[in-house]
Design an enzyme around this catalytic site. Structure first.
Site, mmCIF file in Angstrom:
data_model
loop_
_atom_site.group_PDB
_atom_site.id
_atom_site.type_symbol
_atom_site.label_atom_id
_atom_site.label_comp_id
_atom_site.label_asym_id
_atom_site.label_seq_id
_atom_site.Cartn_x
_atom_site.Cartn_y
_atom_site.Cartn_z
ATOM 1 N N THR A 21 0.827 -1.214 0.000
ATOM 2 C CA THR A 21 0.000 0.000 0.000
ATOM 3 C C THR A 21 0.863 1.266 0.000
ATOM 4 O O THR A 21 0.485 2.280 -0.576
ATOM 5 C CB THR A 21 -0.876 0.036 1.280
ATOM 6 O OG1 THR A 21 -1.174 -1.293 1.683
ATOM 7 C CG2 THR A 21 -2.133 0.792 1.085
ATOM 8 N N SER A 116 6.865 5.087 7.427
ATOM 9 C CA SER A 116 5.749 5.780 8.059
ATOM 10 C C SER A 116 5.772 5.688 9.586
ATOM 11 O O SER A 116 6.714 6.133 10.220
ATOM 12 C CB SER A 116 4.443 5.247 7.489
ATOM 13 O OG SER A 116 3.365 6.003 7.959
ATOM 14 N N HIS A 117 4.759 5.055 10.143
ATOM 15 C CA HIS A 117 4.591 5.004 11.591
ATOM 16 C C HIS A 117 5.267 3.781 12.199
ATOM 17 O O HIS A 117 5.154 3.553 13.403
ATOM 18 C CB HIS A 117 3.102 4.972 11.913
ATOM 19 C CG HIS A 117 2.389 3.929 11.102
ATOM 20 N ND1 HIS A 117 2.139 4.098 9.753
ATOM 21 C CD2 HIS A 117 1.949 2.704 11.418
ATOM 22 C CE1 HIS A 117 1.552 3.011 9.284
ATOM 23 N NE2 HIS A 117 1.424 2.150 10.278
ATOM 24 N N ASP A 280 3.065 11.350 12.670
ATOM 25 C CA ASP A 280 3.803 10.082 12.695
ATOM 26 C C ASP A 280 5.207 10.233 12.110
ATOM 27 O O ASP A 280 5.659 11.339 11.839
ATOM 28 C CB ASP A 280 3.017 9.002 11.939
ATOM 29 C CG ASP A 280 2.992 9.259 10.450
ATOM 30 O OD1 ASP A 280 3.026 10.433 10.050
ATOM 31 O OD2 ASP A 280 2.945 8.281 9.675
ATOM 32 N N ASP A 282 6.694 9.929 9.243
ATOM 33 C CA ASP A 282 6.948 10.694 8.023
ATOM 34 C C ASP A 282 6.029 11.899 7.864
ATOM 35 O O ASP A 282 6.024 12.540 6.808
ATOM 36 C CB ASP A 282 6.848 9.785 6.795
ATOM 37 C CG ASP A 282 5.455 9.204 6.623
ATOM 38 O OD1 ASP A 282 4.779 8.973 7.650
ATOM 39 O OD2 ASP A 282 5.037 8.978 5.481
ATOM 40 N N ASP A 284 2.656 12.319 7.794
ATOM 41 C CA ASP A 284 1.398 12.380 7.041
ATOM 42 C C ASP A 284 0.167 12.083 7.898
ATOM 43 O O ASP A 284 -0.951 12.359 7.479
ATOM 44 C CB ASP A 284 1.433 11.504 5.774
ATOM 45 C CG ASP A 284 1.744 10.055 6.052
ATOM 46 O OD1 ASP A 284 1.949 9.700 7.235
ATOM 47 O OD2 ASP A 284 1.798 9.268 5.087
ATOM 48 N N ARG A 285 0.365 11.516 9.088
ATOM 49 C CA ARG A 285 -0.799 11.247 9.948
ATOM 50 C C ARG A 285 -0.978 12.337 10.980
ATOM 51 O O ARG A 285 -0.043 13.094 11.256
ATOM 52 C CB ARG A 285 -0.597 9.921 10.692
ATOM 53 C CG ARG A 285 -0.557 8.741 9.775
ATOM 54 C CD ARG A 285 -0.558 7.447 10.565
ATOM 55 N NE ARG A 285 -0.709 6.336 9.651
ATOM 56 C CZ ARG A 285 -1.068 5.111 9.998
ATOM 57 N NH1 ARG A 285 -1.293 4.839 11.267
ATOM 58 N NH2 ARG A 285 -1.194 4.174 9.103
ATOM 59 N N THR A 347 -8.859 1.262 1.051
ATOM 60 C CA THR A 347 -7.847 1.763 1.976
ATOM 61 C C THR A 347 -6.565 2.107 1.224
ATOM 62 O O THR A 347 -6.126 1.361 0.357
ATOM 63 C CB THR A 347 -7.566 0.675 3.034
ATOM 64 O OG1 THR A 347 -8.744 0.519 3.813
ATOM 65 C CG2 THR A 347 -6.413 1.067 3.931
ATOM 66 N N GLU A 366 -8.896 9.186 5.977
ATOM 67 C CA GLU A 366 -8.993 7.785 6.354
ATOM 68 C C GLU A 366 -9.119 7.684 7.871
ATOM 69 O O GLU A 366 -8.599 8.536 8.601
ATOM 70 C CB GLU A 366 -7.740 7.033 5.934
ATOM 71 C CG GLU A 366 -7.532 6.928 4.453
ATOM 72 C CD GLU A 366 -6.439 5.904 4.138
ATOM 73 O OE1 GLU A 366 -6.788 4.744 3.886
ATOM 74 O OE2 GLU A 366 -5.259 6.273 4.170
ATOM 75 N N SER A 368 -7.501 5.907 9.705
ATOM 76 C CA SER A 368 -6.188 5.645 10.291
ATOM 77 C C SER A 368 -5.384 6.924 10.492
ATOM 78 O O SER A 368 -4.189 6.959 10.252
ATOM 79 C CB SER A 368 -5.424 4.702 9.380
ATOM 80 O OG SER A 368 -5.388 5.235 8.060
ATOM 81 N N LYS A 379 -1.613 12.345 2.382
ATOM 82 C CA LYS A 379 -2.243 12.884 3.578
ATOM 83 C C LYS A 379 -1.221 13.768 4.274
ATOM 84 O O LYS A 379 -0.029 13.664 4.016
ATOM 85 C CB LYS A 379 -2.755 11.773 4.475
ATOM 86 C CG LYS A 379 -1.744 10.728 4.880
ATOM 87 C CD LYS A 379 -2.445 9.590 5.613
ATOM 88 C CE LYS A 379 -1.488 8.453 5.902
ATOM 89 N NZ LYS A 379 -1.799 7.267 5.120
ATOM 90 N N ARG A 499 -7.598 -6.307 10.781
ATOM 91 C CA ARG A 499 -8.235 -5.088 11.275
ATOM 92 C C ARG A 499 -9.749 -5.277 11.208
ATOM 93 O O ARG A 499 -10.279 -5.678 10.169
ATOM 94 C CB ARG A 499 -7.839 -3.889 10.433
ATOM 95 C CG ARG A 499 -6.346 -3.613 10.401
ATOM 96 C CD ARG A 499 -6.085 -2.160 10.018
ATOM 97 N NE ARG A 499 -4.716 -1.931 9.576
ATOM 98 C CZ ARG A 499 -3.674 -1.830 10.396
ATOM 99 N NH1 ARG A 499 -3.829 -1.991 11.701
ATOM 100 N NH2 ARG A 499 -2.463 -1.582 9.911
HETATM 101 C C1 G1P Z 1 -2.639 1.473 7.039
HETATM 102 C C2 G1P Z 1 -3.951 2.204 7.195
HETATM 103 C C3 G1P Z 1 -4.331 2.860 5.901
HETATM 104 C C4 G1P Z 1 -3.188 3.771 5.443
HETATM 105 C C5 G1P Z 1 -1.882 2.993 5.397
HETATM 106 C C6 G1P Z 1 -0.701 3.892 5.108
HETATM 107 O O1 G1P Z 1 -2.757 0.491 6.052
HETATM 108 O O2 G1P Z 1 -4.978 1.334 7.611
HETATM 109 O O3 G1P Z 1 -5.502 3.585 6.068
HETATM 110 O O4 G1P Z 1 -3.445 4.293 4.176
HETATM 111 O O5 G1P Z 1 -1.636 2.368 6.647
HETATM 112 O O6 G1P Z 1 -0.529 4.860 6.108
HETATM 113 P P1 G1P Z 1 -3.040 -1.038 6.389
HETATM 114 O O7 G1P Z 1 -1.937 -1.497 7.324
HETATM 115 O O8 G1P Z 1 -4.368 -1.092 7.062
HETATM 116 O O9 G1P Z 1 -3.019 -1.722 5.053
HETATM 117 ZN ZN ZN Z 2 2.941 7.993 7.663
#
Ligand code: G1P
Ligand code: ZN
Length: 546
Positions: A21, A116-117, A280, A282, A284-285, A347, A366, A368, A379, A499
């Site tokens: 993703t 990311s996170h 987070d 990077d 974006d959250r 997603t 989203e 998340s 984002k 999830r």
């Molecule tokens: C998760 C979040 C999703 C977000 C993605 C990237 O993905 O649920 O909304 O776009 O991180 O930050 P997931 O681990 O659920 O595939």
């Molecule tokens: Zn991120």
């Protein structure tokens, strides 16, 4: 600098470089294998066309391996005929800042280095994501082409030269490629000034508005310091953990109620500032907590959309709103009231790109902790915080009052996500497969007084490019508007994460102040039973509840 020659180095494919993703995300140990990063980066260039002489943007969230990866990528880019690369100072660029730079410079694309996170450090995660000319993540056809290339690669090209000094702003060259080291913050900050009323926010801080923003030792520190404290005049110390560290100080840079618990506790205490917020790894959250009031990301999206015209950048109103499928339906009610379309997408932020490019939506988000708008194609955490600050400054009301008024007008969508993390992959897939098979038999049936109106495997038809995305999550929708959604995470790096998203709509203001888990208790129990979660995952309860 004299002419440098590109050399070709023989390599062998790795079989595990399929971008998920959010790009290719793996443990640092995996990325550090010889040729691993090189293969992936060469595969990116191999699958692009017409970029010779073009400009790219490069930067990351400062996590462990960021600096080494930047040096490697610069040398591969130079060998592949890239014209210029714009690099954030010290390798630092938040994900939304990369997106903004690509757009302002009309660059061909950009590479974001981040997981990311996910935790960082030598035993943490690393990631590489390719973004295209609109500033957003590469579409699936591009990431698939990159993946196919990684399976065939036999060599990569690199210019052998010394490392570039990425800490000093200025320009240099590698062979024929120009390398510009730029201020990480300036371009992004200028963009934010066009969207929000900085004078109004500055006045509000001067009149006593208080903020605590936790950068979580990740990328947003320099941005938050420059914008909130230096430009807008938030009290010094409003921004904490402001220095990006390779291991994020040992913290998990995910701004949720588990990893940013201290902010929640602060917001609920007597010492609470008006707004507690975080972003987070990077950038974006976002996490938004007012004094005594946590705002769910789904509610935040709805509230921002409902109040959009307050901000100068959105004075003309929103063209439409988009949300990912598991995000609560709160935004749908705002869209209906505004008389604008609401798009429900799979997603992942990349599904918003076409809608934003086509001007069909202005604001999207989203569940998340992601929210953003057509100003970039990612984002944007600080954008959301600035939006809330501007709203607080304009309405001169508390976060809590704004949320309560919103529920009174639109109703409340009680909402919670239950994550079953790092469960065995086989069991998780078996659960989804079995549930998918059973879905049609659930329609019309009653469970504990709740009638299933519809149950399906969510599929999305992109109205702009006509593409179809199948198997995007299993939905069980009840006659009263309640909903349970199941999907497997696409971003984890070990095992599988199930999830489960649980939602109930409450129009009655007298019933809108229950504790969320209690308000959803029946549906939560049903979510476990319907999918036989314990049988398939050996987990009686989720590991994280948000
Ligand atoms: C998760 C979040 C999703 C977000 C993605 C990237 O993905 O649920 O909304 O776009 O991180 O930050 P997931 O681990 O659920 O595939
Ligand atoms: Zn991120």
């Amino acid at each position: 600098m004299g002419k440098l020659r590109a050399i070709t180095i023989a390599t062998m494919p790795f079989a595990d470089q399929r971008p998920g993703t959010s790009g290719l995300r793996k443990k640092v140990e995996i990325f550090k294998q010889p040729n691993y990063l090189e293969n992936f980066v060469q595969s990116i260039f191999d699958s692009l066309e017409g970029f010779e002489g073009a400009t790219f943007v490069l930067g990351g969230d400062g996590r462990y391996y960021n600096r080494e990866a930047i040096q490697k990528i610069l040398k591969i880019a130079a060998a592949n005929g890239v014209g210029s690369i714009i690099v954030g100072q010290s390798g630092i660029l938040s994900t939304p800042a990369v997106s903004a730079l690509i757009r302002s410079l009309k660059a061909f694309g950009g590479i974001v280095l981040s997981a990311s996170h996910n935790p960082g450090g030598p035993h943490g995660d690393f990631g590489v994501k390719y973004n295209v000319a609109n500033g957003g993540p590469a579409p699936e056809k591009t990431t698939e082409a990159i993946y196919r290339r990684t399976l065939e690669i036999t060599s990569y090209r690199v210019v052998e030269t010394d490392d570039v000094d990425i800490d000093r702003i200025g320009e240099t060259t590698i062979g024929d490629m120009r390398v510009a080291i730029v201020d990480s913050v300036a371009n992004y900050q200028a963009l934010m000034q066009t969207l929000f009323d900085f004078d109004r926010i500055r006045d509000a801080f001067r009149s006593g508005l208080t903020l605590k923003f936790d950068a979580m030792s990740a990328v947003t520190g320099p941005y938050a310091r420059a914008i909130f404290e230096e430009e807008l005049g938030a009290r010094p110390g409003s921004v904490i953990n402001a220095t990006p560290l390779p291991d994020f100080g040992g913290h998990h840079p995910d701004p949720n109620l588990v990893y940013a618990r201290h902010l929640y506790d602060l917001a609920m205490s007597d010492a609470a500032p008006d707004l507690c917020a975080a972003s987070d790894g990077d950038g974006d959250r976002n996490l938004i907590i007012g004094r005594g009031r946590f705002v769910t990301p789904s509610d935040s999206l709805a509230i921002l959309a409902a109040n959009a015209t307050i901000a100068p950048g959105y004075r003309k109103g929103v063209a439409g709103i988009a949300r990912s499928m598991p995000t609560s339906g709160a935004a749908d009610r705002v869209a209906a009231k505004l008389g604008v379309p609401l798009y429900e997408t799979p997603t992942g932020w990349k599904y918003f790109g076409n809608l934003l490019d086509a001007g069909l939506v202005t604001i999207c988000g989203e569940e998340s902790a992601g929210a953003g708008s057509d100003h970039v194609r990612e984002k944007d955490g600080l954008w959301a915080v600035l939006f809330w600050l501007d709203m607080l400054a304009a309405r001169k009301e508390s976060v809590d009052a704004i949320v309560r008024q919103h529920w009174t007008s639109y109703g409340r969508n009680y909402y919670s996500r239950h994550d079953y993390e790092e469960v065995a992959s086989d069991g998780a897939h078996a659960l989804i497969d079995a549930l998918r098979d059973r879905l049609p038999t659930h329609e019309g049936k009653c469970f504990g007084g709740l009638e299933v109106a519809k149950a399906d495997d969510f599929a999305y038809h992109d109205p702009v490019d006509g593409s179809d995305s199948l198997h995007q999550g299993l939905r069980v929708m009840f006659a009263d508007g309640s909903r349970i959604v199941y999907r497997l995470s696409g971003t984890g790096t070990s095992g599988a994460t199930l999830r489960v998203y649980i939602e109930r709509y409450e129009p009655d203001p007298a019933q809108q102040y229950l504790e969320t888990q209690s308000a959803l208790a029946d549906l939560i129990a049903l979510s476990r039973e319907l999918a036989a979660i314990e049988r398939y995952t050996q987990r009686a309860a989720p590991s994280v509840i948000t």
